[in-house]
Design a protein around this motif. Structure first.
Motif, PDB file in Angstrom:
ATOM      1  N   ARG A 516      45.554  42.532  25.904  1.00 29.90           N
ATOM      2  CA  ARG A 516      46.061  41.897  27.130  1.00 29.90           C
ATOM      3  C   ARG A 516      46.220  42.926  28.254  1.00 29.90           C
ATOM      4  O   ARG A 516      45.911  42.646  29.409  1.00 29.90           O
ATOM      5  CB  ARG A 516      47.390  41.211  26.837  1.00 29.90           C
ATOM      6  N   ARG A 517      46.682  44.128  27.901  1.00 32.17           N
ATOM      7  CA  ARG A 517      46.852  45.161  28.922  1.00 32.17           C
ATOM      8  C   ARG A 517      45.504  45.652  29.470  1.00 32.17           C
ATOM      9  O   ARG A 517      45.417  46.074  30.620  1.00 32.17           O
ATOM     10  CB  ARG A 517      47.623  46.357  28.352  1.00 32.17           C
ATOM     11  N   LEU A 518      44.478  45.610  28.648  1.00 32.56           N
ATOM     12  CA  LEU A 518      43.177  46.129  29.059  1.00 32.56           C
ATOM     13  C   LEU A 518      42.398  45.157  29.932  1.00 32.56           C
ATOM     14  O   LEU A 518      41.371  45.547  30.509  1.00 32.56           O
ATOM     15  CB  LEU A 518      42.335  46.483  27.823  1.00 32.56           C
ATOM     16  N   GLY A 519      42.827  43.908  30.034  1.00 31.68           N
ATOM     17  CA  GLY A 519      42.099  42.933  30.840  1.00 31.68           C
ATOM     18  C   GLY A 519      41.896  43.378  32.279  1.00 31.68           C
ATOM     19  O   GLY A 519      40.757  43.440  32.768  1.00 31.68           O
ATOM     20  N   PRO A 520      42.962  43.724  33.007  1.00 33.60           N
ATOM     21  CA  PRO A 520      42.763  44.202  34.391  1.00 33.60           C
ATOM     22  C   PRO A 520      41.936  45.487  34.463  1.00 33.60           C
ATOM     23  O   PRO A 520      41.193  45.695  35.435  1.00 33.60           O
ATOM     24  CB  PRO A 520      44.203  44.439  34.885  1.00 33.60           C
ATOM     25  N   VAL A 521      42.045  46.362  33.459  1.00 36.36           N
ATOM     26  CA  VAL A 521      41.264  47.600  33.450  1.00 36.36           C
ATOM     27  C   VAL A 521      39.775  47.273  33.356  1.00 36.36           C
ATOM     28  O   VAL A 521      38.939  47.886  34.057  1.00 36.36           O
ATOM     29  CB  VAL A 521      41.707  48.506  32.284  1.00 36.36           C
ATOM     30  N   VAL A 522      39.421  46.320  32.515  1.00 32.91           N
ATOM     31  CA  VAL A 522      38.015  45.934  32.366  1.00 32.91           C
ATOM     32  C   VAL A 522      37.472  45.394  33.680  1.00 32.91           C
ATOM     33  O   VAL A 522      36.378  45.778  34.141  1.00 32.91           O
ATOM     34  CB  VAL A 522      37.875  44.884  31.243  1.00 32.91           C
ATOM     35  N   GLU A 523      38.219  44.519  34.319  1.00 29.35           N
ATOM     36  CA  GLU A 523      37.740  43.941  35.576  1.00 29.35           C
ATOM     37  C   GLU A 523      37.627  45.004  36.661  1.00 29.35           C
ATOM     38  O   GLU A 523      36.711  44.961  37.493  1.00 29.35           O
ATOM     39  CB  GLU A 523      38.695  42.825  35.987  1.00 29.35           C
ATOM     40  N   ALA A 524      38.541  45.984  36.661  1.00 28.86           N
ATOM     41  CA  ALA A 524      38.448  47.066  37.640  1.00 28.86           C
ATOM     42  C   ALA A 524      37.246  47.958  37.362  1.00 28.86           C
ATOM     43  O   ALA A 524      36.584  48.440  38.301  1.00 28.86           O
ATOM     44  CB  ALA A 524      39.735  47.887  37.622  1.00 28.86           C
ATOM     45  N   ASP A 525      36.939  48.203  36.090  1.00 26.16           N
ATOM     46  CA  ASP A 525      35.778  49.036  35.754  1.00 26.16           C
ATOM     47  C   ASP A 525      34.485  48.430  36.272  1.00 26.16           C
ATOM     48  O   ASP A 525      33.580  49.155  36.736  1.00 26.16           O
ATOM     49  CB  ASP A 525      35.686  49.238  34.239  1.00 26.16           C
ATOM     50  N   PRO A 531      36.105  37.180  38.227  1.00 31.54           N
ATOM     51  CA  PRO A 531      36.320  37.465  36.797  1.00 31.54           C
ATOM     52  C   PRO A 531      36.243  36.213  35.939  1.00 31.54           C
ATOM     53  O   PRO A 531      36.638  35.123  36.349  1.00 31.54           O
ATOM     54  CB  PRO A 531      37.725  38.077  36.777  1.00 31.54           C
ATOM     55  N   ASP A 532      35.715  36.397  34.761  1.00 31.53           N
ATOM     56  CA  ASP A 532      35.638  35.351  33.750  1.00 31.53           C
ATOM     57  C   ASP A 532      36.648  35.689  32.666  1.00 31.53           C
ATOM     58  O   ASP A 532      36.484  36.699  31.950  1.00 31.53           O
ATOM     59  CB  ASP A 532      34.218  35.291  33.177  1.00 31.53           C
ATOM     60  N   PRO A 533      37.709  34.908  32.494  1.00 34.17           N
ATOM     61  CA  PRO A 533      38.742  35.259  31.511  1.00 34.17           C
ATOM     62  C   PRO A 533      38.195  35.414  30.095  1.00 34.17           C
ATOM     63  O   PRO A 533      38.641  36.281  29.348  1.00 34.17           O
ATOM     64  CB  PRO A 533      39.734  34.095  31.607  1.00 34.17           C
ATOM     65  N   VAL A 534      37.211  34.591  29.737  1.00 36.94           N
ATOM     66  CA  VAL A 534      36.652  34.682  28.381  1.00 36.94           C
ATOM     67  C   VAL A 534      35.891  35.991  28.210  1.00 36.94           C
ATOM     68  O   VAL A 534      36.055  36.713  27.215  1.00 36.94           O
ATOM     69  CB  VAL A 534      35.742  33.469  28.099  1.00 36.94           C
ATOM     70  N   ARG A 535      35.049  36.308  29.196  1.00 36.31           N
ATOM     71  CA  ARG A 535      34.278  37.558  29.124  1.00 36.31           C
ATOM     72  C   ARG A 535      35.207  38.768  29.150  1.00 36.31           C
ATOM     73  O   ARG A 535      35.051  39.709  28.373  1.00 36.31           O
ATOM     74  CB  ARG A 535      33.311  37.601  30.311  1.00 36.31           C
ATOM     75  N   ILE A 539      35.666  41.607  26.044  1.00 37.43           N
ATOM     76  CA  ILE A 539      35.449  43.049  26.208  1.00 37.43           C
ATOM     77  C   ILE A 539      36.741  43.808  25.922  1.00 37.43           C
ATOM     78  O   ILE A 539      36.735  44.841  25.238  1.00 37.43           O
ATOM     79  CB  ILE A 539      34.940  43.346  27.635  1.00 37.43           C
ATOM     80  N   ALA A 540      37.863  43.301  26.430  1.00 33.58           N
ATOM     81  CA  ALA A 540      39.146  43.969  26.204  1.00 33.58           C
ATOM     82  C   ALA A 540      39.509  43.978  24.730  1.00 33.58           C
ATOM     83  O   ALA A 540      40.016  44.982  24.205  1.00 33.58           O
ATOM     84  CB  ALA A 540      40.232  43.275  27.018  1.00 33.58           C
ATOM     85  N   PRO A 768      33.006  57.481  30.265  1.00 32.99           N
ATOM     86  CA  PRO A 768      32.657  56.453  29.272  1.00 32.99           C
ATOM     87  C   PRO A 768      31.627  55.469  29.826  1.00 32.99           C
ATOM     88  O   PRO A 768      31.729  55.019  30.971  1.00 32.99           O
ATOM     89  CB  PRO A 768      33.995  55.760  28.997  1.00 32.99           C
ATOM     90  N   LEU A 769      30.626  55.180  29.015  1.00 35.80           N
ATOM     91  CA  LEU A 769      29.608  54.222  29.426  1.00 35.80           C
ATOM     92  C   LEU A 769      30.189  52.812  29.433  1.00 35.80           C
ATOM     93  O   LEU A 769      31.002  52.457  28.566  1.00 35.80           O
ATOM     94  CB  LEU A 769      28.414  54.273  28.472  1.00 35.80           C
ATOM     95  N   LEU A 770      29.772  52.010  30.405  1.00 34.48           N
ATOM     96  CA  LEU A 770      30.200  50.622  30.433  1.00 34.48           C
ATOM     97  C   LEU A 770      29.493  49.850  29.326  1.00 34.48           C
ATOM     98  O   LEU A 770      28.290  49.986  29.131  1.00 34.48           O
ATOM     99  CB  LEU A 770      29.877  49.997  31.797  1.00 34.48           C
TER     100      LEU A 770
END
Length: 840
Positions: A516-525, A531-535, A539-540, A768-770
Motif C-alpha cells: 500500500r505504501r509503494l503505490g504512490p512511489v510506483v506512480e511517481a516512478d 493511474p490505474d489502481p489495479v496496475r 506492481i507495488a 533501478p530499472l523500471l
C-alpha cells in the motif's frame, strides 16, 4: 569519470561472454538464434556461438559496431541425467557445507577461524554417522532384530521367512540376521564414497590457470613460515597457511576494506597486494581436503555399521560363558574406539589449502583409513555370525541411545559454533551481515534438523509398515517400534509449525502494508497522469513481495532457534520418560495426555508424509527433465561453494565453471588482444565475478564486468561476508577496467552491489530499472508489458546501452598475438586456434 557515448565505437575485436543464471538456459535462447555451434567444451559445460559468428576472428570488419556473442552453458553441471535426482539424499550434507563458508570475516584471529572450520567439519561428520545410523535402524533393528524375531511380524512377510526365528534356519540366529542386514547400510556408505570420488573426477578436477606466479600475489598480513620455505603446508598449526579455515582465508579481503585508497589502488596499477580469498590459485581446487574427508567419513560410516552389528552380540557374550567370543568382541570394540579417534583427528586437523594448488595426496591415509574400517566391519560380521544357540532377540536393538548422543553432540557443536561466530563478528561488525554473524550456526542447525527429519521419517514409515499400527509405538500389541527419541522428535514438528505461524502472519501483514505504501512511489516512478489502481497495485505488490528476501535471515534464525530448543526438549523428554510421547503422559490431565497423543500422531504422519513426498519428488525428477531442472536450481545456489566440510555433499559446479570461464577469457584476450565483456545473470554473475578474480592482472585490466539480477551483495554478501563483503567487491572493482550492475525493485534475488564511485570510476550500480518497462499502453508498447522480476534483463534497452558503454570504456584492441604471450601459450596453441576457439 570517462564520458558516456551514445553508441559503441569501433575499438577492434570485442567479445561478449554470456553466463546464464539459475535454472539453466539453452545457447539458442541466450544468443537469440536457433542455429548455434559449440566452439569449445563438452556436453557438460561448453561455450557456444551463433553459427554465423563461428569464424568471427577471421572477419573483424563484420563486427565493427557490435561484439561477438558467446554463451557459456553450465546447466548440465547441476541438472543433467536422471541420476542427479539421487542428490536430494545429500541435501543435509550440502547445507552443512554452506555453513562452513558463512563464517564472519576475521583478520588476525587464526585460532578462532580454525575453531570455526573444525566445528563445522565435526557437525558434518555427525551427519554422516546419523545417516548411517538411520540405515542401521531400519535394516538391523526394525527389520532383522524386531520383525524377524517376532512370529506375528515375520509370518505375514514371505521375504523375511528365511530370517524368521520361528523357522530355526541357519540365518535365524540374531547375530547372523544382523550381519546380513548390515550389508544394506554398508552398501550405502560405499555408494556415498563412490559418488564422491566419481563426481570429483567429473566436476571438480579442473585446475585453474597457473600461468602466473603465486608470489606475485603476496598477502600483506602474512608472515613467512618455515613450512612455506619447505613447500609444506601440512602442519596442524598452519591451517593459517591454508585458505578458508584460516585467518589468511580473507586476509586480502580485510586489508582491501581499509578505505577508498585500497579499493582504488587498482585504478593506477593492478594492485598485487590485494588478493581476496576468491582470487587465490587454490581456491577452486580442493582435492586434498576432499580426499582426506572422504576417507574419514567413509571410515566413520563403516565403523557405525560395525558397532551396530557388534553391540548386541558383545552384550550377549558378556552375559554367557563364551570367554573367547567375549574377548573377541571386546577387542573389536577397542579397535573401533581407536579408529574413531583417528577419524576425529583427521577431521579436526586440517582445513583447505587455497594459497597454492595443493596437488599432493596422502595416499596412505586416503586408502588405509577406509580399508581398515572395512576390515573391522568384516571381522564384525564374523563375530556376529558365530553360532550362539539359544540367543533370541527381544525389544529394541542395543545402541538406540546413539540417536540421543548424536542429537546432544549436534546441539553442543552448534552452540559452540555460535559462540565462535559471535566472537568473530564482534571483531569486525557489519550491520548487513545476516543474523549478526550467526548465519553459519543457524544453517548448521538446519542441516542437523534436515538430517533428523530424513532419518526419523524413514524409520517412522518403515516401522508403521512393518507393524501395521496407525502410530508407531502406540499399539497395545505393537511388535515393531522405532527408538523413543525419534517419536519425540516427530512430535515437536507440529509445535514448530505453530511457532512459525506467528512470524509468517507478521510477514504477510508487513508485505501488504508495504504494497500500500509503494503505490504512490510506483506512480511517481512512471510519471503517469492517469493511474490505474489495479496496475499500480500489481506492481507495488510485486515489489513488496520481492523485498521478502531481505527478511529471510530473521525467519531462518527463528526456525533454527526453535529447532535447537525443541530438539533439546525432545531429548530430555525421551530420556526422562523412556516412552513415546503418547504413553509418557498416561495418568496426567486428560487435556495434556490428549495433546501429547495428538502431537505424536500428527508428527508421525507429517514426517512420514514428508519422507514420501521427498521420495516422490526424487522419482519424478529421475524421469522428468523439467522437475530435474527445478531441483537443479537448488544445486545452482547450494553447490557454488567447494566441498570444504562434507565430502559427500553434491559436487561444486564452480570448480568446473570458474576455471572454464577463466581459461576462456585468458586465452581469447591473449590471442586476439581484444576487449571482453563478461555478462552474468543471477548465479551467473557470481560465477563471472569469481572467474574475473582468478584472472592475472594484465588480463583483468582488459575485461569489463556486466552483472544483472545479481545476488552478489544481497545474498552472498550478507550470508557469506568473509568473501563478498563490500571490501572484496571494492577491491575487485579496483582491479578490473569497468563494471556495471543492473537490477530491478521487483527482483527477489538480484539487487545492488553497493560499490560506490571513486575519483576515476563511476558507481557500479545503475538506477533501478523500471519493471514493467511501460506502465500502460504506448505507441512503443501497444500491448501491456509484463512484470519480469528476475528474468529477461536483456530485453530491457538499458542492457544494450550499458554493454556498449562498457565496451567504449575498454582500451582499444592490441595487435593480434601469435605466441610469446605467456608460459602456457605453446600448450594453448596446440589445443586451440589463434582465435582461442577449439580447432576441432
Amino acid at each position: 569519470m570517462p564520458p558516456a557515448t551514445p553508441a559503441p565505437k569501433s575499438g577492434g575485436a570485442a567479445l561478449e561472454l554470456l553466463v546464464h543464471g539459475v535454472g539453466g538456459a539453452t545457447p539458442q535462447d541466450m544468443l537469440g538464434d536457433p542455429r548455434t555451434v559449440r566452439v569449445t567444451g563438452d556436453t557438460t559445460a561448453a561455450v557456444h556461438r551463433r553459427t554465423d559468428d563461428a569464424d568471427a576472428e577471421d572477419h573483424p570488419e563484420r563486427y565493427a559496431e557490435r561484439p561477438v556473442a558467446e554463451a557459456y552453458v553450465w546447466s548440465n553441471l547441476t541438472s543433467g541425467n536422471g541420476a542427479r535426482a539421487l542428490w536430494l539424499l545429500l541435501l543435509p550434507f550440502m547445507v552443512a557445507n554452506l555453513a562452513h563458508w558463512m563464517r564472519p570475516p576475521a583478520k588476525g584471529h587464526p585460532r578462532l577461524v580454525r575453531a570455526y572450520g573444525m566445528l563445522v567439519r565435526l557437525v558434518a561428520l555427525t551427519l554422516t554417522v546419523l545417516l548411517t545410523a538411520a540405515a542401521c535402524e531400519v535394516a538391523l533393528d526394525l527389520t532383522a532384530w524386531q520383525c524377524a524375531g517376532s512370529a506375528s511380524c515375520s509370518e505375514d512377510r514371505s521375504w523375511l521367512g528365511f530370517l524368521s526365528a520361528e523357522r530355526g534356519g541357519w540365518w535365524s540366529q540374531p547375530g547372523r540376521r544382523l550381519a546380513l542386514a548390515a550389508v544394506i547400510p554398508a552398501a550405502l556408505v560405499g555408494l556415498l564414497w563412490y559418488l564422491s570420488n566419481r563426481t570429483w573426477s567429473a566436476y571438480e578436477a579442473q585446475r585453474p590457470p597457473t600461468g602466473y606466479d603465486e608470489d606475485a600475489y603476496p598477502d600483506p598480513a602474512e608472515e613467512p613460515r618455515p613450512e612455506d620455505a619447505e613447500g609444506d603446508t601440512g602442519s596442524d598449526d598452519a591451517e593459517a597457511d591454508t585458505g578458508s579455515d584460516d585467518a589468511e582465508g580473507d586476509t586480502g579481503s580485510d586489508d582491501a576494506e581499509g578505505g577508498p585508497e585500497d579499493a582504488d589502488a587498482g585504478a593506477d596499477a593492478p594492485a598485487p597486494e590485494v588478493r581476496p580469498a576468491l582470487g587465490r590459485p587454490g581456491f577452486w581446487f580442493g582435492r586434498r581436503l576432499v580426499a582426506r574427508l572422504r576417507a574419514a567419513h567413509t571410515a566413520a560410516g563403516f565403523l557405525t555399521v560395525a558397532a551396530a552389528v557388534t553391540g548386541a552380540a558383545a552384550r550377549h557374550d558378556r552375559e554367557t560363558t563364551g570367554v573367547l567370543l567375549d574377548a573377541f568382541g571386546r577387542s573389536l570394540q577397542a579397535a573401533y574406539v581407536v579408529l574413531a579417534a583417528v577419524v576425529l583427528w583427521v577431521v579436526c586437523r586440517r582445513g583447505r589449502s587455497e594459497k597454492r594448488l595443493d596437488l599432493r595426496l596422502e595416499r596412505a591415509l586416503v586408502s588405509w583409513l577406509p580399508c581398515t574400517s572395512l576390515t573391522l566391519l568384516a571381522l564384525a560380521f564374523v563375530h556376529a555370525g558365530w553360532s550362539r544357540p539359544g540367543w533370541r532377540s527381544s525389544g529394541t536393538l542395543p545402541g538406540n541411545a546413539t540417536f540421543g548422543v548424536l542429537t546432544l553432540a549436534q546441539g553442543g557443536l552448534v552452540v559452540a559454533l555460535g559462540a565462535v561466530a559471535l566472537l568473530l563478528h564482534r571483531r569486525r561488525h557489519d550491520p548487513r551481515t545476516a543474523l549478526h554473524g550467526l548465519g553459519g550456526p543457524a544453517v548448521a542447525m538446519l542441516a542437523c534438523a534436515l538430517g533428523g527429519v530424513m532419518s526419523g521419517g524413514v524409520a517412522q514409515r518403515v516401522a508403521d509398515w512393518l507393524d501395521g499400527k496407525p502410530t508407531p509405538g502406540m499399539g497395545a500389541g505393537s511388535t515393531v517400534a522405532p527408538p523413543v527419541l525419534l517419536s519425540w522428535q516427530a512430535s515437536v514438528i507440529p509445535v514448530l509449525l505453530l511457532l512459525l505461524l506467528a512470524p509468517v502472519v507478521l510477514l504477510v501483514l508487513r508485505t501488504a502494508r508495504a504494497a500500500r505504501r509503494l503505490g504512490p512511489v510506483v506512480e511517481a516512478d512512471y510519471g503517469t497522469r492517469d493511474p490505474d489502481p489495479v496496475r499500480t497495485g500489481r506492481i507495488a505488490a510485486t515489489r513488496a513481495t520481492a523485498s521478502l528476501t531481505d527478511a529471510a535471515p530473521a525467519l531462518v534464525g527463528t526456525v533454527s532457534g526453535a529447532t535447537l530448543l525443541l530438539g533439546a526438549g525432545s531429548v530430555a523428554g525421551a530420556w526422562a520418560s523412556g516412552n513415546v510421547p503418547g504413553r509418557a503422559f498416561d495418568g496426567a490431565h486428560p487435556a495434556l495426555a490428549s495433546t501429547a497423543a495428538t502431537a505424536q500422531a500428527l508428527g508421525s504422519w507429517m514426517i512420514g508424509f514428508g519422507f514420501l513426498l521427498f521420495v516422490t519428488w526424487g522419482r519424478r525428477a529421475y524421469k522428468d527433465a523439467s522437475a530435474r531442472r527445478t531441483i537443479g536450481i537448488l544445486w545452482d545456489v547450494g553447490t557454488f561453494w567447494p566441498r570444504a566440510a562434507h565430502p559427500f555433499a553434491p559436487p561444486c559446479h564452480a570448480e568446473r565453471a570458474v576455471p572454464d570461464l577463466t581459461w576462456r577469457m585468458s586465452s581469447w584476450t591473449r590471442h586476439t588482444g581484444g576487449r571482453l565483456v563478461i555478462s552474468g545473470h543471477s548465479q551467473g554473475s557470481v560465477l563471472a565475478a569469481a572467474a574475473v578474480w582468478q584472472l592475472p592482472p594484465a588480463t583483468r585490466s582488459r575485461v569489463a564486468l556486466l552483472t544483472y539480477g545479481s545476488p552478489l551483495e544481497r545474498l552472498y554478501g550478507r550470508w557469506f561476508p568473509a568473501y563478498f563483503r563490500p571490501g572484496p567487491l571494492r577491491a575487485l572493482y579496483g582491479t578490473i577496467h569497468c563494471w556495471s550492475n543492473l537490477y530491478r525493485a521487483t527482483d527477489p534475488i538480484g539487487g545492488p552491489v553497493r560499490v560506490p564511485a571513486s575519483e576515476e570510476k563511476p558507481a557500479v550500480d545503475n538506477a533501478p530499472l523500471l519493471d514493467p518497462v511501460a506502465y500502460g499502453r504506448t505507441p512503443q508498447h501497444p500491448l501491456p508489458e509484463p512484470i519480469l522480476g528476475h528474468s529477461d534483463y536483456q530485453a530491457d534497452p538499458a542492457f544494450a546501452a550499458q554493454r556498449s558503454l562498457l565496451l567504449d570504456r575498454l582500451p582499444p584492441a592490441l595487435p593480434r598475438q601469435r605466441g610469446g604471450g605467456g608460459p602456457d601459450d605453446a600448450n594453448e596453441q596446440a589445443d586451440q586456434g589463434s582465435s582461442g576457439r577449439s580447432s576441432g
